[in-house]
Design a protein around this motif. Structure first.
Motif, PDB file in Angstrom:
ATOM      1  N   GLU A   7       0.848  -1.190   0.000  1.00 24.19           N
ATOM      2  CA  GLU A   7       0.000   0.000   0.000  1.00 24.19           C
ATOM      3  C   GLU A   7       0.887   1.246   0.000  1.00 24.19           C
ATOM      4  O   GLU A   7       2.056   1.192   0.397  1.00 24.19           O
ATOM      5  N   PRO A   8       0.348   2.387  -0.436  1.00 26.22           N
ATOM      6  CA  PRO A   8       1.157   3.611  -0.435  1.00 26.22           C
ATOM      7  C   PRO A   8       1.780   3.923   0.920  1.00 26.22           C
ATOM      8  O   PRO A   8       2.931   4.387   0.987  1.00 26.22           O
ATOM      9  N   GLU A   9       1.051   3.638   1.997  1.00 23.47           N
ATOM     10  CA  GLU A   9       1.580   3.948   3.333  1.00 23.47           C
ATOM     11  C   GLU A   9       2.708   2.991   3.753  1.00 23.47           C
ATOM     12  O   GLU A   9       3.394   3.236   4.746  1.00 23.47           O
ATOM     13  N   ASP A  10       2.922   1.905   2.999  1.00 21.70           N
ATOM     14  CA  ASP A  10       4.010   0.974   3.293  1.00 21.70           C
ATOM     15  C   ASP A  10       5.347   1.427   2.717  1.00 21.70           C
ATOM     16  O   ASP A  10       6.404   0.915   3.108  1.00 21.70           O
ATOM     17  N   MET A  11       5.320   2.342   1.767  1.00 20.29           N
ATOM     18  CA  MET A  11       6.495   2.594   0.959  1.00 20.29           C
ATOM     19  C   MET A  11       7.667   3.164   1.744  1.00 20.29           C
ATOM     20  O   MET A  11       8.822   2.848   1.447  1.00 20.29           O
ATOM     21  N   ARG A  15      11.219   1.395   1.572  1.00 21.70           N
ATOM     22  CA  ARG A  15      12.410   2.113   1.119  1.00 21.70           C
ATOM     23  C   ARG A  15      13.553   1.896   2.106  1.00 21.70           C
ATOM     24  O   ARG A  15      14.713   1.724   1.702  1.00 21.70           O
ATOM     25  N   ALA A  16      13.237   1.884   3.401  1.00 28.25           N
ATOM     26  CA  ALA A  16      14.257   1.643   4.429  1.00 28.25           C
ATOM     27  C   ALA A  16      14.801   0.221   4.332  1.00 28.25           C
ATOM     28  O   ALA A  16      16.006  -0.014   4.513  1.00 28.25           O
ATOM     29  N   VAL A  17      13.934  -0.762   4.039  1.00 29.45           N
ATOM     30  CA  VAL A  17      14.389  -2.135   3.848  1.00 29.45           C
ATOM     31  C   VAL A  17      15.358  -2.203   2.671  1.00 29.45           C
ATOM     32  O   VAL A  17      16.422  -2.832   2.755  1.00 29.45           O
ATOM     33  N   ALA A  18      15.003  -1.556   1.572  1.00 31.01           N
ATOM     34  CA  ALA A  18      15.872  -1.568   0.394  1.00 31.01           C
ATOM     35  C   ALA A  18      17.216  -0.921   0.703  1.00 31.01           C
ATOM     36  O   ALA A  18      18.270  -1.412   0.277  1.00 31.01           O
ATOM     37  N   ASP A  19      17.211   0.160   1.449  1.00 37.35           N
ATOM     38  CA  ASP A  19      18.468   0.813   1.817  1.00 37.35           C
ATOM     39  C   ASP A  19      19.350  -0.109   2.652  1.00 37.35           C
ATOM     40  O   ASP A  19      20.568  -0.144   2.492  1.00 37.35           O
ATOM     41  N   ALA A  20      18.727  -0.852   3.574  1.00 35.93           N
ATOM     42  CA  ALA A  20      19.498  -1.731   4.448  1.00 35.93           C
ATOM     43  C   ALA A  20      20.024  -2.957   3.705  1.00 35.93           C
ATOM     44  O   ALA A  20      21.120  -3.450   3.993  1.00 35.93           O
ATOM     45  N   ALA A  21      19.257  -3.443   2.741  1.00 35.81           N
ATOM     46  CA  ALA A  21      19.606  -4.694   2.074  1.00 35.81           C
ATOM     47  C   ALA A  21      20.539  -4.516   0.892  1.00 35.81           C
ATOM     48  O   ALA A  21      21.382  -5.380   0.616  1.00 35.81           O
ATOM     49  N   LEU A  22      20.405  -3.411   0.168  1.00 33.50           N
ATOM     50  CA  LEU A  22      21.154  -3.223  -1.080  1.00 33.50           C
ATOM     51  C   LEU A  22      22.402  -2.411  -0.796  1.00 33.50           C
ATOM     52  O   LEU A  22      22.425  -1.194  -0.934  1.00 33.50           O
ATOM     53  N   THR A  23      23.454  -3.087  -0.415  1.00 32.10           N
ATOM     54  CA  THR A  23      24.644  -2.425   0.118  1.00 32.10           C
ATOM     55  C   THR A  23      25.480  -1.713  -0.937  1.00 32.10           C
ATOM     56  O   THR A  23      26.350  -0.918  -0.597  1.00 32.10           O
ATOM     57  N   TRP A  43       3.056  -2.982 -13.596  1.00 35.15           N
ATOM     58  CA  TRP A  43       4.053  -3.284 -12.587  1.00 35.15           C
ATOM     59  C   TRP A  43       3.390  -3.414 -11.225  1.00 35.15           C
ATOM     60  O   TRP A  43       2.232  -3.014 -11.046  1.00 35.15           O
ATOM     61  N   ALA A  44       4.115  -3.980 -10.280  1.00 40.98           N
ATOM     62  CA  ALA A  44       3.563  -4.183  -8.944  1.00 40.98           C
ATOM     63  C   ALA A  44       4.682  -4.154  -7.910  1.00 40.98           C
ATOM     64  O   ALA A  44       5.833  -4.491  -8.202  1.00 40.98           O
ATOM     65  N   VAL A  45       4.322  -3.742  -6.703  1.00 40.48           N
ATOM     66  CA  VAL A  45       5.194  -3.850  -5.530  1.00 40.48           C
ATOM     67  C   VAL A  45       4.524  -4.831  -4.587  1.00 40.48           C
ATOM     68  O   VAL A  45       3.391  -4.608  -4.144  1.00 40.48           O
ATOM     69  N   LEU A  46       5.199  -5.925  -4.283  1.00 44.45           N
ATOM     70  CA  LEU A  46       4.691  -6.939  -3.370  1.00 44.45           C
ATOM     71  C   LEU A  46       5.569  -6.945  -2.127  1.00 44.45           C
ATOM     72  O   LEU A  46       6.786  -6.773  -2.211  1.00 44.45           O
ATOM     73  N   ASP A  50       4.820  -8.335   7.205  1.00 38.38           N
ATOM     74  CA  ASP A  50       5.474  -7.583   8.282  1.00 38.38           C
ATOM     75  C   ASP A  50       6.425  -6.516   7.750  1.00 38.38           C
ATOM     76  O   ASP A  50       7.183  -5.914   8.514  1.00 38.38           O
ATOM     77  N   LEU A  51       6.391  -6.292   6.428  1.00 39.66           N
ATOM     78  CA  LEU A  51       7.211  -5.275   5.751  1.00 39.66           C
ATOM     79  C   LEU A  51       8.712  -5.519   5.929  1.00 39.66           C
ATOM     80  O   LEU A  51       9.509  -4.584   5.947  1.00 39.66           O
TER      81      LEU A  51
END
Length: 288
Positions: A7-11, A15-23, A43-46, A50-51
């Motif tokens: 959902e939009p409120e999840d983004m 984004r923080a998960v992507a920052d932490a994971a993509l070194t 396109w889709a974001v899944l 628990d995000l």
């Protein structure tokens, strides 16, 4: 573990998960780029419920039978728990539902994160192979050190001017003519990237004929695409276009420029001292 459409409120959390994971990249910037694709892209974001992880997936802009795993990120503290596999399998189900018969761990130009799986992301490559993907081809990026690269253009600019050629910047909102040239000489993919780049430069004859272009920032901190028409070969316009873009990137505070999905290694090596640095594996599987 439940996988659902984000959902939009999840983004913000994703984004923080992507920052932490993509070194090796700014994960948040890549999520933002992929979330602003060309008009009409499916396109889709899944996301994990628990995000703790996300996958971004899309249908090819050129062939609707091909789907792409555009970005996969799982929070480091829960990697190895099966979230990555569940996310990719859910993305494959979404792609099947959209009519795709093939899935690729590879970029979906013109709006993509990487050409494929960075070879340093070993868990992602292992996951792709475990899920039945096979290596289709290899791509690579080069890196130019903007602190040490020779970005001078004065002599070349003067020589081009004597030949009736000017190199100019195309501001945002004033790029249609350059985009038309890129579309005619190459393809719609490069035209979209040129319009949406942070910086765009082009070479033009005094009679108005455009001869070449170069762009940067259609992906964060990346240079490209770039091309010169046959009429420009031998003039040295490509060298000026490249150096002007890289100089602009340096002025924007960047210490290095990543030259994406490189073809002519020798040109970039000789012109700005770029070195081959990132290698990507492009994977593919049938979605029977």
């Amino acid at each position: 573990m439940k996988i659902r459409t984000a959902e939009p409120e999840d983004m913000a959390a994703l984004r923080a998960v992507a920052d932490a994971a993509l070194t090796f990249d700014s994960g948040a910037a890549l999520v933002d780029r992929l979330a602003a694709p060309p008009a009409g892209r499916r396109w889709a974001v899944l996301a994990a419920d628990d995000l703790s992880g996300l996958v971004m997936t899309s249908i090819s802009d050129r062939d609707p039978s091909i789907g792409h795993i555009d970005l996969l990120a799982v929070r480091p503290d829960v990697q190895g728990s099966g979230r990555g596999r569940a996310l990719v399998e859910t993305a494959q189900d979404w792609l099947r539902g959209e009519g795709a018969t093939v899935a690729k761990f590879a970029g979906n130009p013109p709006c993509y994160a990487w050409p494929g799986v960075d070879v340093r992301h070993t868990p992602a490559a292992c996951l792709a192979e475990r899920l039945g993907y096979t290596l289709e081809r290899t791509a690579w990026n080069m890196t130019a050190d903007l602190a040490t690269a020779d970005l001078s253009t004065a002599g070349d600019v003067a020589r081009l001017a004597a030949a009736g050629v000017t190199v100019a910047a195309a501001p945002a909102g004033e790029r249609d003519r350059v985009a038309d040239f890129v579309r005619e000489q190459w393809n719609e993919t490069w035209a979209w990237e040129s319009v949406n780049a942070a910086g765009l430069h082009y070479a033009v004859r005094d009679d108005g004929q455009i001869l070449g272009f170069a762009a940067w920032g259609s992906r964060p901190a990346w240079f490209g695409p770039m091309g010169t028409a046959p009429a420009a070969r031998g003039l040295g316009a490509g060298r000026v276009l490249l150096r002007r873009c890289l100089s602009e990137m340096r002025d924007a505070g960047l210490g290095a420029a990543e030259i994406g999905w490189v073809g002519p290694l020798r040109f970039y090596s000789r012109t700005v001292g770029a070195r081959t640095e990132r290698v990507f594996w492009l994977y593919r599987r049938e979605l029977g």
